[in-house]
Design an enzyme around this catalytic site. Structure first.
Site, PDB file in Angstrom:
ATOM      1  N   GLY A 216       1.011  -1.144   0.178  1.00  0.00           N
ATOM      2  CA  GLY A 216       0.113  -0.002   0.038  1.00  0.00           C
ATOM      3  C   GLY A 216       0.947   1.257   0.000  1.00  0.00           C
TER       4      GLY A 216
ATOM      5  NE  ARG B  55      -4.955   4.899  -2.315  1.00  0.00           N
ATOM      6  CZ  ARG B  55      -6.070   4.962  -1.767  1.00  0.00           C
ATOM      7  NH1 ARG B  55      -6.384   6.166  -1.556  1.00  0.00           N
ATOM      8  NH2 ARG B  55      -6.623   3.902  -1.619  1.00  0.00           N
TER       9      ARG B  55
ATOM     10  CB  VAL C 110      -2.873  -7.208   1.106  1.00  0.00           C
ATOM     11  CG1 VAL C 110      -1.659  -6.698   0.922  1.00  0.00           C
ATOM     12  CG2 VAL C 110      -4.050  -6.238   1.633  1.00  0.00           C
TER      13      VAL C 110
ATOM     14  CE1 TYR D 258      -7.955  -0.219  10.177  1.00  0.00           C
ATOM     15  CE2 TYR D 258      -8.268   1.114  12.287  1.00  0.00           C
ATOM     16  CZ  TYR D 258      -7.544   0.548  11.016  1.00  0.00           C
ATOM     17  OH  TYR D 258      -6.294   1.331  10.879  1.00  0.00           O
TER      18      TYR D 258
END
Length: 254
Positions: free
Chosen positions: A12, A15, A64, A159
């Protein structure tokens, strides 16, 4: 001519936080491979910026969440290590790729949960496992957590739970890979102004103000506040730091 630079793989890295980390790592004289899921142009732009800093770089596509793709991904890594860097192995794995999801515990769907677990826990677990054969002895793994694993804000139950799992995994990696001199640490950012979670922290003035008021240093974090911490963990100065959770939040919710 063969370079003696070490090499970091940043997932990742096209950005946001990942890009900032990639640039800060390159600034330490370390070559970088960044992965991107869909934003190829952003990744190639990051590669150009890294090269301007005097380090070598390459970009590869990776989802991923798709563990079935990891074998072919590492075949690509092997090929790129040889062709671009004239190396067989790499030295630092930064498990940064991720997505945000905001849903209350009561309203989190199984689909949201599965997506988060696949990206933030299962993906990072098996990507690192598959990377072991290509990591040099004395390498370092840097995982990414969140301040939300220490304090609780409504809407992040799933999360934050995945990130807490990564914090535990980090200790096991350190314990089991220590015989190879491989360190594993985890960096936990506080709220950061990026396009993560739809750019909520960056673009929602009220939310930004609330977070700033609950942070000892009086503002919301920026990618620049985190990238250097990750880069530091890739240096010889960090050689004795192992199995640690390093929170970089400016002192949130103390």
């Amino acid at each position: 001519m063969e370079t003696q630079n070490k090499i970091a793989l940043v997932t990742g890295g096209s950005r946001g936080l990942g890009k900032n980390a990639a640039l800060k790592i390159a600034g330490k004289g370390i070559d970088v491979i960044v992965t991107y899921q869909s934003k190829r142009e952003d990744a190639e732009h990051t590669v150009e910026e890294i090269k301007k800093l005097g380090a070598n770089a390459a970009a590869l596509q990776l989802n991923v969440a798709d563990t079935k793709s990891f074998d072919s991904f590492f075949l690509e890594i092997k090929s790129v290590l040889k062709s671009v860097f004239n190396k067989d192995k790499f030295d630092f794995l930064i498990n940064n790729a991720g997505v945000g999801a905001h849903a209350s515990f009561a309203e989190t769907t199984e689909e949201q949960f599965d997506n988060l677990v696949n990206i933030h826990f299962k993906g990072a677990f098996f990507l690192t496992q598959k990377a072991l054969g290509l990591l040099n002895d004395g390498a370092a793994i840097i995982n990414i957590s969140t301040g939300l694993a220490r304090f609780s804000l409504p809407g992040y139950a799933a999360y934050a739970s995945m990130k807490a799992a990564m914090e535990t995994l980090t200790k096991y990696q350190a314990k089991e890979l220590g015989s190879r001199g491989i360190r594993s640490n985890i960096v936990a950012p506080g709220a950061i102004e990026t396009d993560f979670s739809g750019g909520a922290v960056r673009d929602n003035a009220d939310l930004n103000k609330i977070i700033a008021s609950q942070t000892a240093l009086g503002r919301v974090g920026l990618p620049d506040d985190i990238g250097g911490v990750i880069a530091f963990l890739c240096t010889e100065d960090a050689r004795w730091i192992n199995a640690q959770r390093i929170e970089a939040s400016g002192g949130m919710f103390l």
